[in-house]
Design an enzyme around this catalytic site. Structure first.
Site, PDB file in Angstrom:
ATOM      1  N   THR A   1     -61.650  -7.235  51.101  1.00  0.00           N
ATOM      2  CA  THR A   1     -60.775  -8.453  50.938  1.00  0.00           C
ATOM      3  C   THR A   1     -59.345  -7.863  50.811  1.00  0.00           C
ATOM      4  O   THR A   1     -59.052  -7.079  50.045  1.00  0.00           O
ATOM      5  CB  THR A   1     -61.119  -9.014  49.519  1.00  0.00           C
ATOM      6  OG1 THR A   1     -62.757  -9.571  49.780  1.00  0.00           O
ATOM      7  CG2 THR A   1     -60.399 -10.041  49.034  1.00  0.00           C
TER       8      THR A   1
ATOM      9  N   LYS B   1     -61.013 -16.874  52.207  1.00  0.00           N
ATOM     10  CA  LYS B   1     -61.239 -16.069  51.074  1.00  0.00           C
ATOM     11  C   LYS B   1     -60.449 -16.309  50.109  1.00  0.00           C
ATOM     12  O   LYS B   1     -60.816 -16.695  48.639  1.00  0.00           O
ATOM     13  CB  LYS B   1     -61.727 -14.737  51.250  1.00  0.00           C
ATOM     14  CG  LYS B   1     -61.591 -13.768  50.057  1.00  0.00           C
ATOM     15  CD  LYS B   1     -63.263 -13.549  49.878  1.00  0.00           C
ATOM     16  CE  LYS B   1     -63.340 -12.729  48.408  1.00  0.00           C
ATOM     17  NZ  LYS B   1     -64.601 -12.397  48.209  1.00  0.00           N
TER      18      LYS B   1
ATOM     19  N   LYS C   1     -57.361  -9.690  41.355  1.00  0.00           N
ATOM     20  CA  LYS C   1     -57.049  -9.159  42.796  1.00  0.00           C
ATOM     21  C   LYS C   1     -56.865 -10.490  43.568  1.00  0.00           C
ATOM     22  O   LYS C   1     -55.918 -10.330  44.371  1.00  0.00           O
ATOM     23  CB  LYS C   1     -58.159  -8.284  43.286  1.00  0.00           C
ATOM     24  CG  LYS C   1     -57.783  -7.790  44.477  1.00  0.00           C
ATOM     25  CD  LYS C   1     -58.889  -7.006  45.321  1.00  0.00           C
ATOM     26  CE  LYS C   1     -58.642  -6.603  46.838  1.00  0.00           C
ATOM     27  NZ  LYS C   1     -59.805  -6.020  47.480  1.00  0.00           N
TER      28      LYS C   1
HETATM   29  P1  NAD Z   1     -65.768   0.259  45.658  1.00  0.00           P
HETATM   30  O1  NAD Z   1     -64.406   0.597  44.855  1.00  0.00           O
HETATM   31  O2  NAD Z   1     -67.015   0.329  44.900  1.00  0.00           O
HETATM   32  O3  NAD Z   1     -65.890   0.942  47.278  1.00  0.00           O
HETATM   33  C1  NAD Z   1     -64.641   1.101  47.988  1.00  0.00           C
HETATM   34  C2  NAD Z   1     -65.207   2.332  48.605  1.00  0.00           C
HETATM   35  O4  NAD Z   1     -64.188   2.659  49.670  1.00  0.00           O
HETATM   36  C3  NAD Z   1     -64.978   3.543  47.722  1.00  0.00           C
HETATM   37  O5  NAD Z   1     -66.428   4.203  47.590  1.00  0.00           O
HETATM   38  C4  NAD Z   1     -63.933   4.447  48.046  1.00  0.00           C
HETATM   39  O6  NAD Z   1     -64.112   5.907  48.055  1.00  0.00           O
HETATM   40  C5  NAD Z   1     -63.876   4.087  49.694  1.00  0.00           C
HETATM   41  N1  NAD Z   1     -62.650   4.572  50.160  1.00  0.00           N
HETATM   42  C6  NAD Z   1     -61.366   4.261  49.876  1.00  0.00           C
HETATM   43  N2  NAD Z   1     -60.286   4.835  50.731  1.00  0.00           N
HETATM   44  C7  NAD Z   1     -61.179   5.399  51.775  1.00  0.00           C
HETATM   45  C8  NAD Z   1     -60.837   5.808  53.001  1.00  0.00           C
HETATM   46  N3  NAD Z   1     -59.484   6.043  53.409  1.00  0.00           N
HETATM   47  N4  NAD Z   1     -61.755   6.519  53.839  1.00  0.00           N
HETATM   48  C9  NAD Z   1     -63.226   6.197  53.446  1.00  0.00           C
HETATM   49  N5  NAD Z   1     -63.481   5.619  52.238  1.00  0.00           N
HETATM   50  C10 NAD Z   1     -62.377   5.214  51.468  1.00  0.00           C
HETATM   51  O7  NAD Z   1     -65.423  -1.231  46.118  1.00  0.00           O
HETATM   52  P2  NAD Z   1     -66.403  -2.425  46.259  1.00  0.00           P
HETATM   53  O8  NAD Z   1     -66.649  -3.141  45.281  1.00  0.00           O
HETATM   54  O9  NAD Z   1     -67.341  -1.760  47.215  1.00  0.00           O
HETATM   55  O10 NAD Z   1     -65.362  -3.508  47.213  1.00  0.00           O
HETATM   56  C11 NAD Z   1     -64.794  -3.433  48.465  1.00  0.00           C
HETATM   57  C12 NAD Z   1     -64.360  -4.520  49.089  1.00  0.00           C
HETATM   58  O11 NAD Z   1     -65.146  -5.725  48.891  1.00  0.00           O
HETATM   59  C13 NAD Z   1     -62.882  -4.756  48.353  1.00  0.00           C
HETATM   60  O12 NAD Z   1     -62.086  -5.195  49.297  1.00  0.00           O
HETATM   61  C14 NAD Z   1     -63.604  -5.987  47.348  1.00  0.00           C
HETATM   62  O13 NAD Z   1     -62.265  -6.870  47.069  1.00  0.00           O
HETATM   63  C15 NAD Z   1     -64.448  -6.448  48.250  1.00  0.00           C
HETATM   64  N6  NAD Z   1     -65.450  -7.634  47.479  1.00  0.00           N
HETATM   65  C16 NAD Z   1     -66.154  -6.864  46.348  1.00  0.00           C
HETATM   66  C17 NAD Z   1     -67.008  -7.662  45.723  1.00  0.00           C
HETATM   67  C18 NAD Z   1     -67.639  -7.192  44.595  1.00  0.00           C
HETATM   68  O14 NAD Z   1     -68.202  -7.903  43.772  1.00  0.00           O
HETATM   69  N7  NAD Z   1     -67.735  -5.845  44.260  1.00  0.00           N
HETATM   70  C19 NAD Z   1     -67.349  -9.012  46.038  1.00  0.00           C
HETATM   71  C20 NAD Z   1     -66.700  -9.465  47.209  1.00  0.00           C
HETATM   72  C21 NAD Z   1     -65.779  -8.653  47.776  1.00  0.00           C
END
Ligand code: NAD
Length: 295
Positions: free
Chosen positions: A96, A171, A246
């Site tokens: 997102t 979204k 966010k």
């Molecule tokens: P998270 O922090 O658990 O996962 C993100 C991952 O990206 C981490 O493991 C981090 O180490 C990795 N990362 C960051 N920079 C990186 C790079 N340069 N190279 C490789 N890996 C890298 O977050 P999440 O909860 O999995 O969310 C991910 C996305 O999904 C976000 O944009 C969030 O807004 C969206 N989202 C999350 C949810 C939820 O309920 N968690 C729901 C809908 C959408």
């Protein structure tokens, strides 16, 4: 079987990559966090030491990263995925992020001759694990047709929202509605309490009347009435207030860039900023009722 590169194996990306493995695809992943890598490896994801290494030879590159700056950093520049992906690869960013970054990265991909989709999701970690996510997808018809079979492995509802960036636009617009309605419901149930009207009575009436809405029917912020509500679990998320915060900030960035008046969206963003800054980011977004009640 598709050869897939998966970048960002966190709370969402980890289970999504795992479902692609279960769906019979070859998945090579990369993440900066050792614990994310270890969990993915246990679920059958092959692991590479770099994003570029994971993308080598892949038919499709999928990313699930925290924010726009991470997506720009991973895709663009001389060592970015756009430069390193094989000719003809399809790029899909499911994070997102802000609409502007999504459109800028797609433009860079297109200039390099690559198809790219933005495919943010709703459904949270539970939906990612169950493979029941909703994907809101932006990009060309041709790119959407290529990506659809993979979205169907990770999700249940797949909607093509239009051209590049329109998945992100959908979204932020949807979640702005959700944030505003949750605050409205919280105000109404707080007012009812102060007027001596039972919470159950207000629900029985409103849920069948013109005040009814999805957040009321599914995420009612008061306990004991709607089974799925986080209010029944002491506001354990669910959908965390930090995530709503966010998304509301992204909606306001988009509104400002597009010149759209969204005064209620702005107010909702301000209220969630206060709520999260008070240390409540880890609670479900419906817990905002506590602040509205003055508790
Ligand atoms: P998270 O922090 O658990 O996962 C993100 C991952 O990206 C981490 O493991 C981090 O180490 C990795 N990362 C960051 N920079 C990186 C790079 N340069 N190279 C490789 N890996 C890298 O977050 P999440 O909860 O999995 O969310 C991910 C996305 O999904 C976000 O944009 C969030 O807004 C969206 N989202 C999350 C949810 C939820 O309920 N968690 C729901 C809908 C959408």
């Amino acid at each position: 079987m598709t050869d897939i590169c998966f970048i960002g194996l966190g709370n969402m990306g980890g289970p999504m990559a795992c479902n692609l493995v279960k769906g019979g695809h070859k998945v090579t992943g990369f993440d900066l966090a050792p614990e994310a890598i270890a969990a993915a490896r246990e679920n059958g994801v092959a692991v590479s030491g770099s994003a570029a290494g994971a993308a080598e030879g892949a038919d499709v590159v999928i990313s699930m990263l925290p924010a726009g700056q991470h997506v720009r950093a991973v895709y663009t520049g001389p060592d970015g995925l756009i430069a390193k992906a094989r000719k003809g690869a399809l790029l899909i960013d499911c994070s997102t992020i802000d609409v502007t970054s999504a459109r800028a990265v797609e433009e860079a991909a297109r200039a390099a001759g690559l198809d790219m989709l933005d495919g943010p999701v709703s459904g949270g970690v539970a939906g990612a694990e169950a493979g029941t996510l909703t994907f809101m997808v932006g990009g060309s018809d041709k790119a959407f047709a290529r990506g659809k079979p993979l979205f169907e492995v990770m999700g249940k509802t797949i909607v093509h929202a239009g051209g590049p960036g329109n998945g992100q636009a959908a979204k932020v617009c949807n979640n702005m509605i959700l944030g505003i309605t949750m605050i409205g419901i919280s105000e109404a149930f707080t007012l009812a309490e102060k007027l001596g009207l039972e919470q159950q009575k207000l629900f029985d009436i409103s849920s069948k009347a013109s005040g009814s809405c999805w957040a009321m029917l599914n995420h009612l912020p008061v306990p004991g009435i709607v089974e799925a509500s986080a209010a029944n679990r002491d506001y354990k998320p669910g959908f965390a207030a930090a995530m709503m915060h966010k998304d509301l900030k992204l909606s306001q960035e988009a509104a400002s860039q597009a010149g759209a008046a969204t005064p209620l969206g702005a107010e909702a963003a301000a209220l969630y900023t206060m709520f999260v800054n008070a240390g409540n980011g880890g609670l479900d977004y419906s817990a905002i009722i506590k602040m509205i009640r003055g508790k």
